[in-house]
Design a protein around this motif. Structure first.
Motif: not given
Length: 250
Positions: A101, A189, A191-192, A200, A203
Motif C-alpha cells: 500500500v 489491492i 484496484s484501489t 474490483e 471493493i
C-alpha cells in the motif's frame, strides 16, 4: 499429492471455470448473501475478464522479479560479485520493508493510476523470496559435483548453465512459487489505484455492503492461489525427483 487431494483440486478448478464462464448458474448459492434486492453476481464488469487481467499482471511481475532476482543471486555468487551481496540484499528487501500500500502511494504520483503502480509494488514485493532461494540453491551445491565439473574442464559460464542452475532449479522454483502466490493475493489491492484486478469485486462489495460480491471475489482469488501453489509445487517436486534432489527443495 494424494489422490483425494488431486481430485479435490480438479473439482475446484472445474467449479472455478464454470463460475467464470457462467456466473448466473451459481446465483442461487450467493443470493442469500445479498440483501435488499442487491445483485448476487458481480455485474459491474466481466469476472472472466478481471480474472485474466489479474493473472496477466501477476505473471508479468513474477517473471520480471524472477529475472532480476536470479541475475542478482548469480552475480553475488561469482568471485567478482561477492562484494555486492550486502547491497543486493538491501535492494531486494525494499519490497518487504515497505508494505504494498505504501509503494502504491509513492508510485501513483510518479506513474499515475492504473496497472503501473501495482506492477511496481508486486515486482518489488516478489524479489526477496526468489533471490534468497536462488542464493541458497547456488551456495549449497554438492562440492563433489562442482569439483567434477571443474575437472571436466568446464568454464565458469558452462558450469553455471549446465551444472549449477539445473541443480539449484528446484530450490529456485520454490522461491518463484512463493513469490507468485504472494503476488496473486496482493494484486487485489491494485484496484484501489484503478488497476484491473479481482480486487474490483471485493471493493464493490465493501462499498455497497454486498457480502455476495466480497465472497465471490475472495473465493476466486483464494482458489487461484491454491491451484497455482499446487501446480508450481508439483513442477518443483517433479524436477527435484528427476535430479535426485528431493531433499534440497526450499
Amino acid at each position: 499429492m494424494t489422490r483425494p487431494a488431486l481430485v479435490l483440486r480438479l473439482v475446484a478448478f472445474a467449479l472455478l471455470v464454470a463460475f467464470l464462464l457462467h456466473p448466473p448458474l451459481f446465483e442461487p448459492l450467493l443470493a442469500p448473501l445479498a440483501e435488499n434486492g442487491a445483485p448476487a453476481i458481480y455485474n459491474q464488469g466481466s469476472l472472466l475478464g478481471l480474472t485474466i487481467a489479474h493473472l496477466e499482471l501477476v505473471l508479468a511481475t513474477t517473471v520480471l522479479s524472477a529475472l532480476v532476482a536470479i541475475a542478482l543471486a548469480i552475480l553475488v555468487t561469482r568471485p567478482f560479485g561477492a562484494d555486492f551481496l550486502p547491497l543486493s540484499r538491501s535492494l531486494v528487501n525494499i519490497g518487504q520493508t515497505f508494505p504494498p500500500v505504501a509503494v502504491l502511494a509513492l508510485a501513483v504520483p510518479a506513474v499515475g493510476f492504473g496497472a503501473k503502480p501495482t506492477f511496481i509494488a508486486l515486482f518489488l514485493y516478489g524479489l526477496l523470496p526468489i533471490f534468497e532461494n536462488t542464493l541458497t540453491g547456488l551456495t549449497t551445491l554438492p562440492p563433489a559435483v562442482t569439483e567434477a565439473a571443474r575437472g571436466m574442464g568446464l568454464t565458469g559460464t558452462q558450469r553455471l548453465l549446465r551444472v549449477e542452475l539445473p541443480l539449484a532449479m528446484p530450490v529456485i522454483l520454490a522461491g518463484i512459487r512463493l513469490s507468485a502466490v504472494i503476488g496473486l493475493s496482493t494484486a487485489t489491492i491494485g484496484s484501489t489505484v484503478a488497476a484491473r484486478t479481482l480486487g474490483e469485486v471485493i471493493i464493490a462489495g465493501l462499498l455497497s455492503n454486498n457480502l455476495a460480491f466480497i465472497v465471490q471475489g475472495g473465493l476466486i482469488v483464494a482458489t487461484l492461489a491454491v491451484l497455482l501453489y499446487d501446480a508450481l509445487a508439483a513442477l518443483e517436486r517433479g524436477l527435484a525427483k528427476r535430479m535426485g534432489l528431493a531433499g534440497r527443495r526450499g
